[in-house]
Design a protein around this motif. Structure first.
Motif, PDB file in Angstrom:
ATOM      1  N   ILE A  81      20.733  54.850  27.460  1.00  0.00           N
ATOM      2  CA  ILE A  81      20.716  53.476  26.937  1.00  0.00           C
ATOM      3  C   ILE A  81      20.402  53.448  25.435  1.00  0.00           C
ATOM      4  O   ILE A  81      20.906  52.610  24.700  1.00  0.00           O
ATOM      5  CB  ILE A  81      19.709  52.627  27.752  1.00  0.00           C
ATOM      6  CG1 ILE A  81      20.288  52.395  29.151  1.00  0.00           C
ATOM      7  CG2 ILE A  81      19.398  51.299  27.078  1.00  0.00           C
ATOM      8  CD1 ILE A  81      19.328  51.790  30.137  1.00  0.00           C
ATOM      9  N   VAL A  82      19.597  54.392  24.994  1.00  0.00           N
ATOM     10  CA  VAL A  82      19.188  54.402  23.579  1.00  0.00           C
ATOM     11  C   VAL A  82      20.263  55.009  22.669  1.00  0.00           C
ATOM     12  O   VAL A  82      20.432  54.562  21.528  1.00  0.00           O
ATOM     13  CB  VAL A  82      17.851  55.172  23.432  1.00  0.00           C
ATOM     14  CG1 VAL A  82      17.647  55.683  22.023  1.00  0.00           C
ATOM     15  CG2 VAL A  82      16.678  54.270  23.836  1.00  0.00           C
ATOM     16  N   LEU A  83      20.979  56.015  23.162  1.00  0.00           N
ATOM     17  CA  LEU A  83      21.872  56.772  22.269  1.00  0.00           C
ATOM     18  C   LEU A  83      22.911  55.918  21.519  1.00  0.00           C
ATOM     19  O   LEU A  83      23.107  56.127  20.312  1.00  0.00           O
ATOM     20  CB  LEU A  83      22.570  57.894  23.041  1.00  0.00           C
ATOM     21  CG  LEU A  83      21.796  59.214  23.089  1.00  0.00           C
ATOM     22  CD1 LEU A  83      22.567  60.260  23.873  1.00  0.00           C
ATOM     23  CD2 LEU A  83      21.465  59.743  21.702  1.00  0.00           C
ATOM     24  N   PRO A  84      23.587  54.952  22.173  1.00  0.00           N
ATOM     25  CA  PRO A  84      24.560  54.174  21.385  1.00  0.00           C
ATOM     26  C   PRO A  84      23.915  53.416  20.225  1.00  0.00           C
ATOM     27  O   PRO A  84      24.475  53.357  19.128  1.00  0.00           O
ATOM     28  CB  PRO A  84      25.146  53.203  22.421  1.00  0.00           C
ATOM     29  CG  PRO A  84      24.890  53.824  23.747  1.00  0.00           C
ATOM     30  CD  PRO A  84      23.622  54.591  23.603  1.00  0.00           C
ATOM     31  N   THR A  85      22.721  52.866  20.452  1.00  0.00           N
ATOM     32  CA  THR A  85      22.036  52.153  19.360  1.00  0.00           C
ATOM     33  C   THR A  85      21.627  53.146  18.270  1.00  0.00           C
ATOM     34  O   THR A  85      21.708  52.853  17.070  1.00  0.00           O
ATOM     35  CB  THR A  85      20.795  51.417  19.912  1.00  0.00           C
ATOM     36  OG1 THR A  85      21.197  50.624  21.025  1.00  0.00           O
ATOM     37  CG2 THR A  85      20.174  50.526  18.853  1.00  0.00           C
ATOM     38  N   SER A  86      21.197  54.318  18.709  1.00  0.00           N
ATOM     39  CA  SER A  86      20.843  55.363  17.760  1.00  0.00           C
ATOM     40  C   SER A  86      22.047  55.707  16.874  1.00  0.00           C
ATOM     41  O   SER A  86      21.932  55.834  15.653  1.00  0.00           O
ATOM     42  CB  SER A  86      20.391  56.592  18.550  1.00  0.00           C
ATOM     43  OG  SER A  86      20.128  57.660  17.703  1.00  0.00           O
ATOM     44  N   LEU A  87      23.222  55.818  17.512  1.00  0.00           N
ATOM     45  CA  LEU A  87      24.435  56.156  16.752  1.00  0.00           C
ATOM     46  C   LEU A  87      24.841  55.016  15.824  1.00  0.00           C
ATOM     47  O   LEU A  87      25.349  55.255  14.718  1.00  0.00           O
ATOM     48  CB  LEU A  87      25.576  56.504  17.710  1.00  0.00           C
ATOM     49  CG  LEU A  87      25.445  57.870  18.377  1.00  0.00           C
ATOM     50  CD1 LEU A  87      26.461  58.020  19.499  1.00  0.00           C
ATOM     51  CD2 LEU A  87      25.628  58.988  17.352  1.00  0.00           C
ATOM     52  N   VAL A  88      24.625  53.783  16.257  1.00  0.00           N
ATOM     53  CA  VAL A  88      24.927  52.636  15.384  1.00  0.00           C
ATOM     54  C   VAL A  88      24.119  52.744  14.090  1.00  0.00           C
ATOM     55  O   VAL A  88      24.653  52.647  12.982  1.00  0.00           O
ATOM     56  CB  VAL A  88      24.619  51.301  16.112  1.00  0.00           C
ATOM     57  CG1 VAL A  88      24.402  50.165  15.115  1.00  0.00           C
ATOM     58  CG2 VAL A  88      25.748  50.936  17.060  1.00  0.00           C
ATOM     59  N   PHE A  89      22.816  52.967  14.231  1.00  0.00           N
ATOM     60  CA  PHE A  89      21.960  53.086  13.046  1.00  0.00           C
ATOM     61  C   PHE A  89      22.360  54.311  12.228  1.00  0.00           C
ATOM     62  O   PHE A  89      22.387  54.264  10.994  1.00  0.00           O
ATOM     63  CB  PHE A  89      20.489  53.172  13.456  1.00  0.00           C
ATOM     64  CG  PHE A  89      19.840  51.826  13.604  1.00  0.00           C
ATOM     65  CD1 PHE A  89      19.182  51.220  12.546  1.00  0.00           C
ATOM     66  CD2 PHE A  89      19.902  51.148  14.804  1.00  0.00           C
ATOM     67  CE1 PHE A  89      18.602  49.973  12.680  1.00  0.00           C
ATOM     68  CE2 PHE A  89      19.319  49.893  14.958  1.00  0.00           C
ATOM     69  CZ  PHE A  89      18.659  49.296  13.887  1.00  0.00           C
ATOM     70  N   ALA A  90      22.653  55.413  12.915  1.00  0.00           N
ATOM     71  CA  ALA A  90      23.006  56.636  12.198  1.00  0.00           C
ATOM     72  C   ALA A  90      24.275  56.432  11.364  1.00  0.00           C
ATOM     73  O   ALA A  90      24.344  56.835  10.199  1.00  0.00           O
ATOM     74  CB  ALA A  90      23.202  57.775  13.192  1.00  0.00           C
ATOM     75  N   MET A  91      25.264  55.776  11.955  1.00  0.00           N
ATOM     76  CA  MET A  91      26.534  55.582  11.242  1.00  0.00           C
ATOM     77  C   MET A  91      26.379  54.579  10.096  1.00  0.00           C
ATOM     78  O   MET A  91      26.915  54.781   9.003  1.00  0.00           O
ATOM     79  CB  MET A  91      27.625  55.135  12.225  1.00  0.00           C
ATOM     80  CG  MET A  91      27.970  56.236  13.227  1.00  0.00           C
ATOM     81  SD  MET A  91      29.104  55.688  14.510  1.00  0.00           S
ATOM     82  CE  MET A  91      30.661  55.959  13.704  1.00  0.00           C
ATOM     83  N   LEU A  92      25.629  53.516  10.345  1.00  0.00           N
ATOM     84  CA  LEU A  92      25.428  52.545   9.264  1.00  0.00           C
ATOM     85  C   LEU A  92      24.602  53.169   8.133  1.00  0.00           C
ATOM     86  O   LEU A  92      24.844  52.895   6.957  1.00  0.00           O
ATOM     87  CB  LEU A  92      24.744  51.278   9.806  1.00  0.00           C
ATOM     88  CG  LEU A  92      25.629  50.383  10.679  1.00  0.00           C
ATOM     89  CD1 LEU A  92      24.816  49.263  11.325  1.00  0.00           C
ATOM     90  CD2 LEU A  92      26.771  49.772   9.862  1.00  0.00           C
ATOM     91  N   ALA A  93      23.636  54.005   8.512  1.00  0.00           N
ATOM     92  CA  ALA A  93      22.815  54.669   7.485  1.00  0.00           C
ATOM     93  C   ALA A  93      23.673  55.629   6.663  1.00  0.00           C
ATOM     94  O   ALA A  93      23.441  55.799   5.456  1.00  0.00           O
ATOM     95  CB  ALA A  93      21.664  55.428   8.137  1.00  0.00           C
ATOM     96  N   ALA A  94      24.662  56.241   7.293  1.00  0.00           N
ATOM     97  CA  ALA A  94      25.552  57.141   6.556  1.00  0.00           C
ATOM     98  C   ALA A  94      26.478  56.344   5.639  1.00  0.00           C
ATOM     99  O   ALA A  94      26.801  56.787   4.533  1.00  0.00           O
ATOM    100  CB  ALA A  94      26.369  57.974   7.537  1.00  0.00           C
ATOM    101  N   ALA A  95      26.888  55.169   6.090  1.00  0.00           N
ATOM    102  CA  ALA A  95      27.801  54.351   5.283  1.00  0.00           C
ATOM    103  C   ALA A  95      27.081  53.637   4.156  1.00  0.00           C
ATOM    104  O   ALA A  95      27.643  53.413   3.083  1.00  0.00           O
ATOM    105  CB  ALA A  95      28.500  53.327   6.179  1.00  0.00           C
ATOM    106  N   MET A  96      25.843  53.233   4.406  1.00  0.00           N
ATOM    107  CA  MET A  96      25.063  52.515   3.384  1.00  0.00           C
ATOM    108  C   MET A  96      23.730  53.227   3.210  1.00  0.00           C
ATOM    109  O   MET A  96      22.717  52.818   3.777  1.00  0.00           O
ATOM    110  CB  MET A  96      24.829  51.062   3.825  1.00  0.00           C
ATOM    111  CG  MET A  96      26.082  50.239   3.890  1.00  0.00           C
ATOM    112  SD  MET A  96      25.709  48.564   4.461  1.00  0.00           S
ATOM    113  CE  MET A  96      26.876  48.415   5.803  1.00  0.00           C
ATOM    114  N   PRO A  97      23.723  54.315   2.466  1.00  0.00           N
ATOM    115  CA  PRO A  97      22.502  55.115   2.368  1.00  0.00           C
ATOM    116  C   PRO A  97      21.440  54.455   1.485  1.00  0.00           C
ATOM    117  O   PRO A  97      21.130  54.920   0.394  1.00  0.00           O
ATOM    118  CB  PRO A  97      22.993  56.430   1.760  1.00  0.00           C
ATOM    119  CG  PRO A  97      24.222  56.062   1.007  1.00  0.00           C
ATOM    120  CD  PRO A  97      24.819  54.867   1.679  1.00  0.00           C
TER     121      PRO A  97
END
Lengths: 316, 551
Positions: B64-80
Motif C-alpha cells: 500500500i505504501v510503495l505507490p505513494t513512495s514512488l509518487v514522491f520519489a518521481m516528483l522529487a526527481a522532477a523537481m529537486p
C-alpha cells in the motif's frame, strides 16, 4: 524619480533558455518598472547531439539515449536540453571522440556560450526596448570574460558592472566577481581584491542619492550565503542523512554594506540560499535559483522615497 | 573540465560530486522508525486484532505504501527542491491546494511533535530504567522507570527533550547531524542484539527469566503464566489467520512506513536527485519492512504469539503487571538475556527509536514555516534567519511551543489517540498523488524536460503510479476508518456508523474525524486570509506562483 519604483531582480540562470525568456517577460508579467540581473548567465554543461547518420541524431540525457530525426523531434530534444540549463551541441561522432581533450572541449564551450549569449543579448534588446523596461545586466563568477563584452554590445540593456549607473533616482553599483571558490571559476578574486574593487565602486557614488548594490557574492554570515559543506574532493558532507551547510559569503561584501549602508543590496551565487534580511539599514536579498527546473526565481522590490517599502519572492 | 556519460561540464561553481546516497537512505529509515513500527505491531496486533498475521500486515503495508513512495520519489526527481508537497502541488495544481496539502503536514507535525516526546519517556526511558531495576534488583531504578511512564514524568521528560532539540537546532545543525549518525548506529546495534538474544534465549529460558525478574514485583509465582491466565479470563482470545484482521492493523505500520519519503522535504539539498531520490525512498520502505519481518519472526518464535498478545492486552484490561503501557519488545529481550549490559544496550537503542520521528518533524515543520514566511503566506518574521546561528530560530521556537502543547494534551487526555492525524496526512498524500497524475498534462514542458519523462503503453508512468497511489491511499483510509483502535472508527465496512452516541452528542470517533477534517481545510482558509490581507497592502500573493509565459 518615480514616486514608487518596483524592481524585478533575478540571478543565476546558467544557460537555461526557458528561464531567460521568462526573465525577459517578468517585468510585464509582474508589473515591474525595471529589471536587474545578478550574474551567471552562461551554462555549465554541454550535451553532444551527435549526427550518427544523415538526418538522425542521438543524445544522452539523464542516463537515457534519445534518438531523433532532424526537424521537430530534434528541436524538441534541444529545447529539453536547454530547459535543464545544458547546451545542446550538434556534433559528429568524430568530434565526440576528441571532446575529452580539455582544449577542444573548452573551445566547444566557448563557441556555444558565445553564440547563445549573443543571441540572448539581441533578444533582450528587442523585448525590453519594446516594453520600455530599463534592464541592468552583469556577468557572474561563472561567466567567461567574453560575456561582459557581449553584454556591453547591447543597445538597450546596460552592462552595469564596474560602474555607477542611474536608475530612476537611485544609483546602482554592480560587481559580478566572487571570492575564491573550490571550483576556480573564471571570475574570482581574493577577499582583498573584492574589498579593493568595492572601494573603487563606492568612490564613484554621489552623496545624498540612495544607493542600490548589485553584487553577485552575498555578504558573509548573512543567511544569504548558506551553501553545502564540502570535503576537499568536493563531496557533500552529511550527517544523520542531512547535508551539512556553512556560510560561504564574502566578508569584504559585508564590510562594504556595513560601511555604505545602501537601501538595498541584491545578491545571488548561492542558489540554495534564498533568503532576505537586514544589515543595519540595508535590506539584503538573494532570490536563489532553480534554473534546472525551468523555473525563474526572483524578487519584486518596491521602493518609495528612497527606501525599500516591501519585497515579494516570486517563482515563475 | 569534467565528463560524465553524455554530459560535458566546464569549471563552474556548484558542481559537486555525488554524495549523500547512504545518508539519504538513513534519513528515510530514521523517519520510518523501524523500532516504533515493530513495537506497535507486536504490542497491538496479537492483543486486539484476533486473526491478524503481523508479517502479513507488514507486507500489505508495503504494497500500500510503495505507490505513494514512488509518487514522491518521481516528483522529487522532477523537481529537486526542498519543500516536497508544497512545491509539487503548488506548481502542478496551484497555490491553494499546495498550501492545503503542506499545511496538513505542518499542523500534524506540530501535533505529532507531542507524540514522540511522550514516547521518549513512555517507551524509551521508562522501560530502560524498569528493566535495569528489575534485572539488577535496584529499587531506585525501578521507581525512576515507573515515574517516567506517569503523566508528570512523560510531560517533564518530553518538555526537556523538545527544549533540547529546539535549542540544538537553533544553535546550528551540523554537530547534531553527526551525533545522529552515531545514535542511529547504536539503535541498529540494539536491534541486532535483540535478534541475537531472542535467537539464543527464547522459549523456556525466556519464561524462566521473565518470572525471575517479575515475580518479586508482582508478588506472584510464575508471573508469565499468571498474565496469560488472567488475560484469558478477561476475554483475550486468539483466532485463525484472517485477511480482514490482517489488513485492518496495517494502520499501526503505515503510520511509520509511509514516511519513507521524508528526503523529499530536503530535496533541494540532495544532489543527483534523479537517481538518489528515485531509489532511496522505495528502498527505505522495503529495507525497513525486511528488517521488521526478520526480527518479528525471531521474536514471535522466542516469546510466542500468545504471550505477545497478553503482554499488549495486560495494561489495558487485566493489569497483572501493574504497568500503564505495554512493554516494548526491547524490554522483553532485556529479560530474555537476563544480562544487565545487554539490557542497557538494547534499552538505549530503543530510546533512540522512541523519539526518532521528532527531530525530522521539528526541522520539516520549521522549514515549512520558513517557506510560508518567504512566500508571504505567513508574516515575514517566520522567514527570519538568525544572523549569528544561520537558523530560523523564530520558526523553531514556534514549532517547539506547539509541540509542547500537543505533548501536554497527549499525556493527559486519553481522547487524543495516536492515529487520529494520519487520516489528514492521507488526504495530503492524495492531493500529491492527484498532482502526480496531472503533472504531464498540466506542466507538460516541465515533465518532458524531467528525468522521469517515461511512458508505459503510451501513458506517462507518473500518472499511472499516481492512480495506483490514489487507490492504495483509499484502501489505507478505509482501514483507518474501520480500525476500532484508530480513534476515527466511523465506518463499518463501507457504511457510516451512527454519528451520535447514546447521550445524543457526537461520538468521540466522529468528533476526532471532524477535527482531522478541520485541519485539512485550515490551510485553504489560511491562504485565503493571507491573500486578502496581503492584497490590502498591494501584494498579489498569487503572483508568487504564476508561471511566466516563455514567448
Amino acid at each position: 524619480m518615480k514616486p514608487r519604483l518596483t524592481i524585478f531582480f533575478a540571478t543565476d540562470i546558467h544557460g537555461s533558455e526557458r528561464v531567460f525568456r521568462k526573465f525577459l517577460n517578468a517585468a510585464s508579467f509582474y508589473g515591474a518598472d525595471a529589471v536587474i540581473f545578478g550574474g551567471d548567465i552562461t551554462g555549465k554543461s554541454l550535451v553532444p547531439v551527435v549526427e550518427v547518420r544523415p538526418g538522425r541524431f542521438e543524445a544522452r540525457l539523464f542516463g537515457r539515449t534519445h534518438a531523433v530525426a532532424e526537424g521537430t523531434e530534434l528541436d524538441d530534444l534541444e529545447d529539453r536540453i536547454r530547459t535543464n540549463g545544458f547546451y545542446p551541441y550538434r556534433t559528429t561522432p568524430d568530434e565526440v571522440a576528441i571532446l575529452a581533450d580539455p582544449a577542444h572541449l573548452r573551445a566547444a564551450f566557448t563557441r556555444v556560450m558565445a553564440e547563445t549569449a549573443e543571441r540572448w543579448v539581441t533578444l533582450a534588446d528587442e523585448k525590453l526596448r519594446a516594453a520600455g523596461i530599463p534592464a541592468l545586466m552583469m556577468p557572474g563568477n561563472d561567466d567567461e570574460p567574453m560575456v561582459k563584452d557581449l553584454l556591453a554590445q547591447g543597445d538597450w540593456i546596460i552592462d552595469a558592472e564596474g560602474r555607477r549607473v542611474e536608475l530612476e533616482g537611485f544609483q546602482v553599483i554592480s560587481y559580478g566577481y566572487s571570492t575564491t571558490t573550490p571550483w576556480h571559476s573564471p571570475r574570482e578574486v581574493t577577499e582583498q581584491g573584492m574589498a579593493a574593487a568595492l572601494d573603487d565602486l563606492a568612490a564613484q557614488l554621489v552623496d545624498g542619492q540612495p544607493v542600490i548594490f548589485n553584487l553577485h557574492d552575498p555578504p558573509y554570515g548573512s543567511g544569504l550565503d548558506l551553501a553545502l559543506k564540502l570535503t576537499d574532493d568536493l563531496r557533500v558532507e552529511s550527517g544523520g542523512g542531512q547535508p551539512l551547510v556553512e556560510p560561504v559569503g564574502s566578508t569584504a561584501v559585508r564590510a562594504a554594506i556595513e560601511r555604505v549602508q545602501p537601501v538595498l543590496s541584491l545578491h545571488g551565487h548561492i542558489h540554495e540560499s534564498k533568503a532576505t534580511g537586514r544589515i543595519g539599514r540595508t535590506t539584503i536579498v538573494n532570490p536563489g535559483s532553480t534554473y534546472g527546473e525551468g523555473t525563474l526565481q526572483g524578487v519584486l522590490i518596491t521602493l518609495e522615497k528612497g527606501t525599500v517599502i516591501g519585497h515579494q519572492f516570486v517563482s515563475g | 573540465m569534467a565528463t560524465t556519460e553524455g554530459l560535458y561540464q566546464r569549471q563552474a561553481t556548484g558542481l559537486v560530486r555525488e554524495a549523500g546516497t547512504w545518508s539519504t537512505l538513513v534519513y528515510n529509515i530514521n523517519f520510518v522508525s523501524i523500532g516504533l513500527m515493530m513495537m506497535f505491531a507486536l504490542q497491538l496486533e496479537p492483543a486486539f486484532y484476533p486473526g491478524g498475521n503481523i508479517i502479513g500486515s507488514y507486507l500489505l503495508s508495503l504494497v500500500i505504501v510503495l505507490p505513494t513512495s514512488l509518487v514522491f520519489a518521481m516528483l522529487a526527481a522532477a523537481m529537486p527542491r526542498s519543500g516536497a508537497d508544497y512545491v509539487y502541488v503548488s506548481r502542478i495544481l496551484g497555490p491553494r491546494l499546495g498550501m492545503m496539502s503542506s499545511w496538513i503536514n505542518t499542523v500534524w507535525w506540530f501535533i505529532y511533535g507531542g507524540v514522540p516526546s511522550a514516547f521518549f519517556a513512555r517507551y524509551g526511558l521508562g522501560p530502560l530504567f524498569r528493566s535495569l531495576g528489575l534485572i539488577g534488583g535496584n529499587q531506585t531504578f525501578l521507581e525512576i522507570g515507573n515515574w517516567f511512564v506517569t503523566p508528570e514524568g512523560t510531560i517533564i521528560t518530553g518538555l526537556l527533550l523538545l527544549s533540547a532539540l529546539v535549542a540544538i537546532f537553533s544553535l546550528g545543525l551540523n554537530a547534531y547531524f553527526r551525533v545522529q549518525n552515531v545514535l542511529f548506529g547504536i539503535a541498529v546495534l540494539g536491534l541486532g542484539l535483540i535478534a541475537l538474544v531472542m535467537l539464543t534465549s527464547g522459549g523456556q529460558t525466556f519464561i524462566d527469566n521473565f518470572n525471575r525478574f517479575w515475580d518479586p514485583s508482582t508478588g506472584l509465582t510464575g508471573t508469565h503464566a499468571a498474565v496469560i491466565a488472567q488475560a484469558t479470563t478477561d476475554g483475550f482470545a486468539e483466532a485463525p489467520t484472517d485477511f480482514y484482521w490482517t489488513l485492518i492493523p496495517i494502520t499501526w505500520i503505515y503510520l511509520e512506513l509511509v514516511f519513507n519519503q521524508s528526503s523529499a522535504y530536503i530535496g533541494g539539498e540532495i544532489k543527483r536527485a534523479s537517481r538518489i531520490q528515485l531509489w532511496s525512498m522505495p528502498i527505505a520502505a522495503m529495507l525497513s519492512i525486511g528488517i521488521a519481518i526478520a526480527l518479528t519472526w525471531i521474536i514471535q518464535n522466542a516469546v510466542g504469539n500468545t504471550f505477545l498478545g497478553v503482554i499488549g492486552w495486560d495494561p489495558y484490561v487485566s493489569n497483572v503487571l501493574g504497568q500503564p503501557y505495554p512493554m516494548p519488545f526491547s524490554e522483553l529481550a532485556a529479560y530474555a538475556s537476563g544480562n544487565l549490559a545487554v539490557a542497557l544496550v538494547v534499552g538505549i537503542g530503543f530510546v533512540f527509536w522512541s523519539y526518532t520521528w521528532l527531530p525530522g518533524q521539528i526541522l520539516n515543520a520549521s522549514r515549512n514555516l520558513l517557506a510560508y514566511g518567504l512566500d508571504g503566506v505567513l508574516p515575514a518574521r517566520f522567514a527570519s534567519v538568525s544572523e549569528r546561528y544561520h537558523t530560523p530560530v523564530f520558526s523553531l521556537v514556534v514549532v517547539g511551543l506547539m509541540s509542547a502543547i500537543a505533548l501536554y494534551v497527549y499525556a493527559t487526555n486519553p481522547d487524543f489517540t495516536t492515529l487520529v492525524g494520519i487520516v489528514a496526512f492521507i488526504v495530503s498524500f492524495m492531493i500529491v498523488s492527484i498532482a502526480a497524475v496531472a503533472f504531464p498534462f498540466r506542466r507538460r514542458a516541465m515533465w518532458e524536460s524531467s528525468p522521469i519523462a517515461w511512458r508505459l503503453a503510451g501513458l506517462p508512468v507518473i500518472s499511472v503510479v499516481g492512480v495506483l497511489s490514489l487507490s492504495a491511499l483509499f484502501v489505507a483510509m478505509w482501514a483507518y476508518l474501520n480500525d476500532p483502535l484508530s480513534g476515527v472508527n466511523i465506518l463499518d465496512g463501507l457504511a457510516l456508523k451512527p454519528i451520535s452516541g447514546e447521550d445524543g452528542g457526537l461520538t468521540k470517533d466522529f468528533a476526532r474525524f471532524l477535527i482531522a477534517a478541520g485541519t485539512v481545510v485550515s490551510g485553504l482558509v489560511l491562504f485565503e486570509v493571507s491573500r486578502i490581507v496581503r492584497a490590502r497592502r498591494g501584494v498579489r500573493l498569487e503572483a508568487n506562483y504564476g508561471e511566466i509565459p516563455v514567448e
